[in-house]
Design a protein around this motif. Structure first.
Motif, PDB file in Angstrom:
ATOM      1  N   UNK A 113      38.050  30.902  55.135  1.00 19.08           N
ATOM      2  CA  UNK A 113      37.756  31.069  53.702  1.00 19.08           C
ATOM      3  C   UNK A 113      36.880  32.303  53.481  1.00 19.08           C
ATOM      4  N   UNK A 114      37.189  33.135  52.480  1.00 16.81           N
ATOM      5  CA  UNK A 114      36.359  34.315  52.227  1.00 16.81           C
ATOM      6  C   UNK A 114      34.967  33.932  51.723  1.00 16.81           C
ATOM      7  N   UNK A 115      33.997  34.750  52.110  1.00 18.65           N
ATOM      8  CA  UNK A 115      32.637  34.592  51.599  1.00 18.65           C
ATOM      9  C   UNK A 115      32.347  35.596  50.499  1.00 18.65           C
ATOM     10  N   UNK A 116      32.872  36.808  50.693  1.00 20.38           N
ATOM     11  CA  UNK A 116      32.618  37.896  49.751  1.00 20.38           C
ATOM     12  C   UNK A 116      33.831  38.803  49.713  1.00 20.38           C
ATOM     13  N   UNK A 117      34.078  39.366  48.526  1.00 20.80           N
ATOM     14  CA  UNK A 117      35.255  40.224  48.325  1.00 20.80           C
ATOM     15  C   UNK A 117      34.821  41.529  47.666  1.00 20.80           C
ATOM     16  N   UNK A 118      35.296  42.639  48.217  1.00 20.87           N
ATOM     17  CA  UNK A 118      35.174  43.938  47.566  1.00 20.87           C
ATOM     18  C   UNK A 118      36.556  44.289  47.031  1.00 20.87           C
ATOM     19  N   UNK A 119      36.701  44.364  45.709  1.00 23.41           N
ATOM     20  CA  UNK A 119      37.986  44.660  45.078  1.00 23.41           C
ATOM     21  C   UNK A 119      38.074  46.144  44.747  1.00 23.41           C
ATOM     22  N   UNK A 120      39.209  46.761  45.080  1.00 18.46           N
ATOM     23  CA  UNK A 120      39.368  48.200  44.883  1.00 18.46           C
ATOM     24  C   UNK A 120      39.460  48.632  43.445  1.00 18.46           C
ATOM     25  N   UNK A 121      39.604  47.683  42.518  1.00 18.59           N
ATOM     26  CA  UNK A 121      39.619  48.009  41.091  1.00 18.59           C
ATOM     27  C   UNK A 121      39.196  46.784  40.298  1.00 18.59           C
ATOM     28  N   UNK A 122      38.772  47.015  39.052  1.00 19.23           N
ATOM     29  CA  UNK A 122      38.428  45.895  38.178  1.00 19.23           C
ATOM     30  C   UNK A 122      39.624  44.978  37.959  1.00 19.23           C
ATOM     31  N   UNK A 123      40.823  45.567  37.863  1.00 22.01           N
ATOM     32  CA  UNK A 123      42.003  44.747  37.605  1.00 22.01           C
ATOM     33  C   UNK A 123      42.259  43.782  38.762  1.00 22.01           C
ATOM     34  N   UNK A 124      42.123  44.262  39.989  1.00 21.79           N
ATOM     35  CA  UNK A 124      42.294  43.371  41.139  1.00 21.79           C
ATOM     36  C   UNK A 124      41.215  42.281  41.142  1.00 21.79           C
ATOM     37  N   UNK A 125      39.996  42.659  40.758  1.00 17.75           N
ATOM     38  CA  UNK A 125      38.904  41.681  40.701  1.00 17.75           C
ATOM     39  C   UNK A 125      39.187  40.602  39.657  1.00 17.75           C
ATOM     40  N   UNK A 126      39.774  40.987  38.529  1.00 14.96           N
ATOM     41  CA  UNK A 126      40.100  39.993  37.498  1.00 14.96           C
ATOM     42  C   UNK A 126      41.144  39.011  38.000  1.00 14.96           C
ATOM     43  N   UNK A 127      42.120  39.514  38.758  1.00 17.84           N
ATOM     44  CA  UNK A 127      43.090  38.613  39.368  1.00 17.84           C
ATOM     45  C   UNK A 127      42.437  37.680  40.370  1.00 17.84           C
ATOM     46  N   UNK A 128      41.466  38.210  41.126  1.00 18.38           N
ATOM     47  CA  UNK A 128      40.750  37.389  42.098  1.00 18.38           C
ATOM     48  C   UNK A 128      39.961  36.289  41.401  1.00 18.38           C
ATOM     49  N   UNK A 129      39.324  36.627  40.280  1.00 14.96           N
ATOM     50  CA  UNK A 129      38.557  35.627  39.532  1.00 14.96           C
ATOM     51  C   UNK A 129      39.451  34.467  39.097  1.00 14.96           C
ATOM     52  N   UNK A 130      40.643  34.787  38.623  1.00  6.83           N
ATOM     53  CA  UNK A 130      41.553  33.709  38.199  1.00  6.83           C
ATOM     54  C   UNK A 130      41.889  32.787  39.362  1.00  6.83           C
ATOM     55  N   UNK A 171      33.171  28.336  42.901  1.00  7.11           N
ATOM     56  CA  UNK A 171      32.130  28.937  42.060  1.00  7.11           C
ATOM     57  C   UNK A 171      31.889  30.380  42.496  1.00  7.11           C
ATOM     58  N   UNK A 172      31.644  31.207  41.480  1.00  9.22           N
ATOM     59  CA  UNK A 172      31.367  32.626  41.730  1.00  9.22           C
ATOM     60  C   UNK A 172      29.985  32.915  41.139  1.00  9.22           C
ATOM     61  N   UNK A 173      29.029  33.328  41.924  1.00 14.70           N
ATOM     62  CA  UNK A 173      29.118  33.817  43.312  1.00 14.70           C
ATOM     63  C   UNK A 173      28.736  32.785  44.373  1.00 14.70           C
ATOM     64  N   UNK A 174      28.446  31.545  43.981  1.00 15.43           N
ATOM     65  CA  UNK A 174      27.910  30.588  44.959  1.00 15.43           C
ATOM     66  C   UNK A 174      28.859  30.357  46.144  1.00 15.43           C
ATOM     67  N   UNK A 175      30.167  30.238  45.863  1.00 15.51           N
ATOM     68  CA  UNK A 175      31.134  30.009  46.945  1.00 15.51           C
ATOM     69  C   UNK A 175      31.734  31.322  47.457  1.00 15.51           C
ATOM     70  N   UNK A 176      32.093  32.204  46.532  1.00 13.00           N
ATOM     71  CA  UNK A 176      32.645  33.518  46.893  1.00 13.00           C
ATOM     72  C   UNK A 176      32.043  34.558  45.949  1.00 13.00           C
ATOM     73  N   UNK A 177      31.456  35.596  46.513  1.00  7.62           N
ATOM     74  CA  UNK A 177      30.877  36.677  45.711  1.00  7.62           C
ATOM     75  C   UNK A 177      31.878  37.827  45.604  1.00  7.62           C
ATOM     76  N   UNK A 178      31.783  38.600  44.508  1.00  4.19           N
ATOM     77  CA  UNK A 178      32.721  39.714  44.281  1.00  4.19           C
ATOM     78  C   UNK A 178      31.953  40.930  43.774  1.00  4.19           C
ATOM     79  N   UNK A 179      32.321  42.098  44.306  1.00  9.41           N
ATOM     80  CA  UNK A 179      31.956  43.390  43.705  1.00  9.41           C
ATOM     81  C   UNK A 179      33.252  44.154  43.495  1.00  9.41           C
ATOM     82  N   UNK A 180      33.422  44.749  42.326  1.00 13.37           N
ATOM     83  CA  UNK A 180      34.657  45.467  42.018  1.00 13.37           C
ATOM     84  C   UNK A 180      34.391  46.972  41.919  1.00 13.37           C
TER      85      UNK A 180
END
Length: 337
Positions: free
Chosen positions: A247-264, A272-281
């Motif tokens: 399971x991922x702990x943290x994700x670096x998304x190459x664009x905001x659009x990819x990050x929005x898909x990840x959030x969904x 829960x974000x960021x408690x279960x998986x954190x994201x920076x876009x």
């Protein structure tokens, strides 16, 4: 000013001589007004000429001017995806800059198709546009083979020098290091990456920066999942990560659009974000303010990118072949701060 033109006079295409006669000036003065030089025209005289042109519905013959001067006063921008808010932001900034300098700007969406991009370039060269701003979907080797000596090309996302062209780009390498190390600073052991290009491509500066951040901290690099720089791509790539053995702990998304898909994808799985998986876009578009939670993102400076690109188009001898623009880390909620 001479008398107001009759309806019959308006029906015919007005000429520069007609405007000069109505305004009571020479044809040269009319030319100076509409070409922004080469001689200065007093503001009152310029206003008189423009009022006469408006009354006559006069439009300068851009084709004739291009043949006479070698300049069409037309530029074009080619993007791979017009639905990307970052592309829209760059286009708006370029359009404003072009207008300030007396140029019109044409916008072309090639839908990420290299063949459509090549065709668009050929058509723009035929139209003798003065400059082509290009966010390419092709590889570095492919763009190096393009007929770049037949127009003035400015690459908007190419951090390396391209022969016969200028490049203006965010400093993807240092930006990716900053984003990834920010997540590592939250004690994550590795950061997975959503990346638009092929998973085996390790030459992209965003990928190189992500990898370097792990090396700098003596950590094994996470996984790269191809996500096509789209919302759907980010969504499906994140589902792949969630369905894997780790399971991922943290994700670096190459664009905001990819990050929005990840959030969904994360929301659908009840994470829960960021408690279960954190994201920076990456991008810092206005859309990143309206996700839940709000995205921590590397914000590109669209205004500066557009200004540098326009300078490269107007005065290429005075700017370097490659201009790298710093991005800023905008800290919000998705990273765990």
């Amino acid at each position: 000013m001479a008398e107001v033109p009759t309806h019959e006079q308006r029906r015919k295409r007005a000429t520069r001589a007609d405007v000069a006669r109505l305004a009571g000036v020479s044809t040269a003065v009319v030319s100076y007004v509409f070409n922004n030089g080469p001689r200065r025209v007093a503001p009152a005289t310029s206003e008189k000429v423009r009022r006469a042109a408006k009354l006559l519905d006069y439009r300068p013959n851009t084709t004739a001017r291009a043949l006479r001067t070698g300049f069409s006063k037309m530029m074009a921008v080619i993007v791979p995806d017009s639905s990307n808010p970052f592309s829209a932001g760059i286009y708006n900034e370029l359009q404003s800059a072009a207008s300030r300098h007396g140029y019109s700007l044409m916008f072309m969406n090639v839908k990420g198709d290299p063949d459509l991009e090549e065709d668009a370039i050929s058509k723009l060269i035929e139209r003798n546009v003065d400059a082509i701003f290009l966010s390419t979907s092709r590889t570095y080797d492919q763009i190096s083979m393009a007929p770049l000596d037949q127009s003035r090309f400015i690459f908007m996302d190419q951090p390396r020098r391209v022969m016969n062209a200028k490049s203006v780009s965010t400093d993807f390498y240092s930006s990716a290091i900053t984003a990834t190390e920010h997540l590592i600073g939250h004690k994550f052991c590795s950061v997975d990456m959503l990346y638009g290009g092929p998973e085996e491509d390790r030459t992209d500066d965003r990928v190189r920066g992500w990898y370097a951040a792990h090396q700098n901290n003596n950590l094994p690099a996470g996984r790269i999942i191809r996500s096509y720089f789209t919302r759907e791509g980010g969504y499906r790539a994140t589902l792949r990560l969630l369905d894997s053995d780790h399971q991922p702990e943290a994700i670096f998304a190459g664009s905001d659009m990819e990050a929005m898909g990840a959030l969904r994808a994360l929301h659908e799985r009840g994470l829960r974000i960021p408690e279960d998986v954190a994201i920076v876009s990456f991008d810092g578009t206005v859309d990143s303010l309206y996700t839940w939670p709000q995205l921590t993102t590397m914000q590109q400076d669209t205004q500066k990118i557009a200004a540098c690109a326009m300078n490269a188009a107007l005065d290429p001898d005075q700017v370097p072949d490659v201009q790298l623009i710093k991005a800023d880390l905008v800290i919000r909620h998705s990273c765990g701060c």
